[in-house]
Design a protein around this motif. Structure first.
Motif, PDB file in Angstrom:
ATOM      1  N   VAL A  52       0.841  -1.197   0.000  1.00 22.88           N
ATOM      2  CA  VAL A  52       0.000   0.000   0.000  1.00 22.88           C
ATOM      3  C   VAL A  52       0.879   1.251   0.000  1.00 22.88           C
ATOM      4  CG1 VAL A  52      -1.827   1.263   1.173  1.00 22.88           C
ATOM      5  CG2 VAL A  52      -1.829  -1.235   1.210  1.00 22.88           C
ATOM      6  N   HIS A  53       1.840   1.285   0.921  1.00 20.22           N
ATOM      7  CA  HIS A  53       2.750   2.432   0.986  1.00 20.22           C
ATOM      8  C   HIS A  53       4.063   2.047   0.322  1.00 20.22           C
ATOM      9  CE1 HIS A  53      -0.128   4.465   3.430  1.00 20.22           C
ATOM     10  NE2 HIS A  53      -0.196   3.417   4.232  1.00 20.22           N
ATOM     11  N   LYS A  54       4.200   2.452  -0.926  1.00 16.73           N
ATOM     12  CA  LYS A  54       5.334   1.998  -1.734  1.00 16.73           C
ATOM     13  C   LYS A  54       6.668   2.471  -1.155  1.00 16.73           C
ATOM     14  CE  LYS A  54       3.282   3.734  -5.479  1.00 16.73           C
ATOM     15  NZ  LYS A  54       1.919   3.946  -4.928  1.00 16.73           N
ATOM     16  N   THR A  55       6.699   3.736  -0.686  1.00 23.05           N
ATOM     17  CA  THR A  55       7.968   4.275  -0.180  1.00 23.05           C
ATOM     18  C   THR A  55       8.480   3.461   0.999  1.00 23.05           C
ATOM     19  OG1 THR A  55       7.209   6.445  -0.867  1.00 23.05           O
ATOM     20  CG2 THR A  55       9.129   6.390   0.574  1.00 23.05           C
ATOM     21  N   GLU A  56       7.582   3.117   1.911  1.00 23.71           N
ATOM     22  CA  GLU A  56       7.968   2.330   3.087  1.00 23.71           C
ATOM     23  C   GLU A  56       8.601   1.000   2.703  1.00 23.71           C
ATOM     24  OE1 GLU A  56       4.761   1.736   5.934  1.00 23.71           O
ATOM     25  OE2 GLU A  56       4.461   3.906   5.932  1.00 23.71           O
TER      26      GLU A  56
END
Ligand code: ADP
Ligand code: MG
Length: 211
Positions: A52-56
Motif C-alpha cells: 500500500v505504501h510503496k515508499t515504506e
C-alpha cells in the motif's frame, strides 16, 4: 469494497485529472524502451496488491539513466521475491518537478462526494492543513479552498521558485467532482502527490477505492 492498484486508478482518473505518462510491465527491455522515449530521469514503482505504501517498502526510485534503470528493476523483483509479495508489474513513470499537494474525494453518507485539497508532506501529516467542499465545485470554490490553507504561501513565488499554476489545480479538483458524478461507486480517491509547477499539474500517485 475494491481497491484499485496505482495503474488501474490512474487509468480511471486520467480523463478528468491529468496523470504522468507511464507504462507498467514485467519486462526490463520494455521498461528501458519506454524510459528512453520519455527521457531520463524517470520514476520506477513496484506495484503489488500487498504494497500500500510503496515508499515504506522501498518500492519507489528515481533513476537517471538506463544502467540505473536495469539495476533497480532487478532489485525490485529480487526484493519482491525475498519478501514473498506478488508483483503486478513495475511502473515506469514520467518524472515531474514541482510542489506536492494532496487532492482527494470521500463519499459522505449525508453530503455525497466531497473533495479535499491540501499541501503535501508535513502539511497534511502533521498540520492536517486541508480544505473540504461538497461536489460539484466551481473555479471560485477551488481558489477559496487554496486560500484557506495555512501553507498557501508555498503556492506563490517562494525562495526563487515560480508561483504554481493554480488553474491546473482548479482543473484537477473540478475534474475530480465530474469523475465521481460519472462513477458514483467511487468511495474514496486519494491523489498523493499531485505535483504542480508553473506550467502543469499531474497526479503522480492515485489510489481509488470502489464501494
Ligand atoms: P507511495 O505514496 O505509495 O509511497 P508515491 O507514488 O506517492 O508512493 O511516491 C512516493 C514519493 O515519490 C511521492 O510522494 C513523491 O515525492 C515522489 N514521486 C512519486 N512519483 C513521482 C513523479 N512522477 N515525479 C516526481 N516525484 C515523484
Ligand atoms: Mg503517494
Amino acid at each position: 469494497m475494491r481497491v484499485l492498484n496505482a495503474s488501474q486508478s490512474a487509468r480511471l482518473a486520467q480523463n478528468f485529472v491529468p496523470v504522468p505518462k507511464s507504462k507498467t510491465t514485467k519486462k526490463v527491455s520494455e521498461a528501458a524502451g519506454f524510459a528512453k522515449k520519455l527521457g531520463f530521469p524517470v520514476v520506477l514503482k513496484l506495484l503489488s496488491p500487498k504494497i500500500v505504501h510503496k515508499t515504506e517498502f522501498g518500492a519507489v526510485k528515481v533513476v537517471h539513466d538506463e544502467h540505473e534503470l536495469v539495476e533497480n528493476f532487478g532489485s525490485f523483483l529480487e526484493k519482491a521475491r525475498k519478501k514473498r509479495v506478488p508483483v503486478t508489474g513495475i511502473m515506469v513513470q514520467e518524472f515531474v518537478k514541482g510542489t506536492e499537494l494532496i487532492l482527494g474525494v470521500k463519499k459522505d453518507e449525508t453530503f455525497g462526494h466531497c473533495v479535499l485539497a491540501g499541501l503535501g508532506g508535513v502539511f497534511v501529516e502533521v498540520l492536517k492543513d486541508v480544505s473540504f467542499r461538497v461536489c460539484p465545485v466551481k473555479e471560485r470554490d477551488v481558489l477559496e479552498m487554496l486560500d484557506e490553507l495555512k501553507g498557501k504561501k508555498l503556492l506563490e513565488r517562494f525562495r526563487g521558485k515560480k508561483p504554481v499554476n493554480k488553474k491546473e489545480i482548479v482543473k484537477a479538483v473540478t475534474g475530480l467532482c465530474r469523475l465521481c458524478k460519472k462513477n458514483p461507486e467511487i468511495k474514496e480517491l486519494d491523489i498523493n502527490p499531485f505535483i504542480v509547477n508553473d506550467k502543469k499539474g499531474l497526479a503522480a500517485d492515485v489510489r481509488v477505492v470502489l464501494e
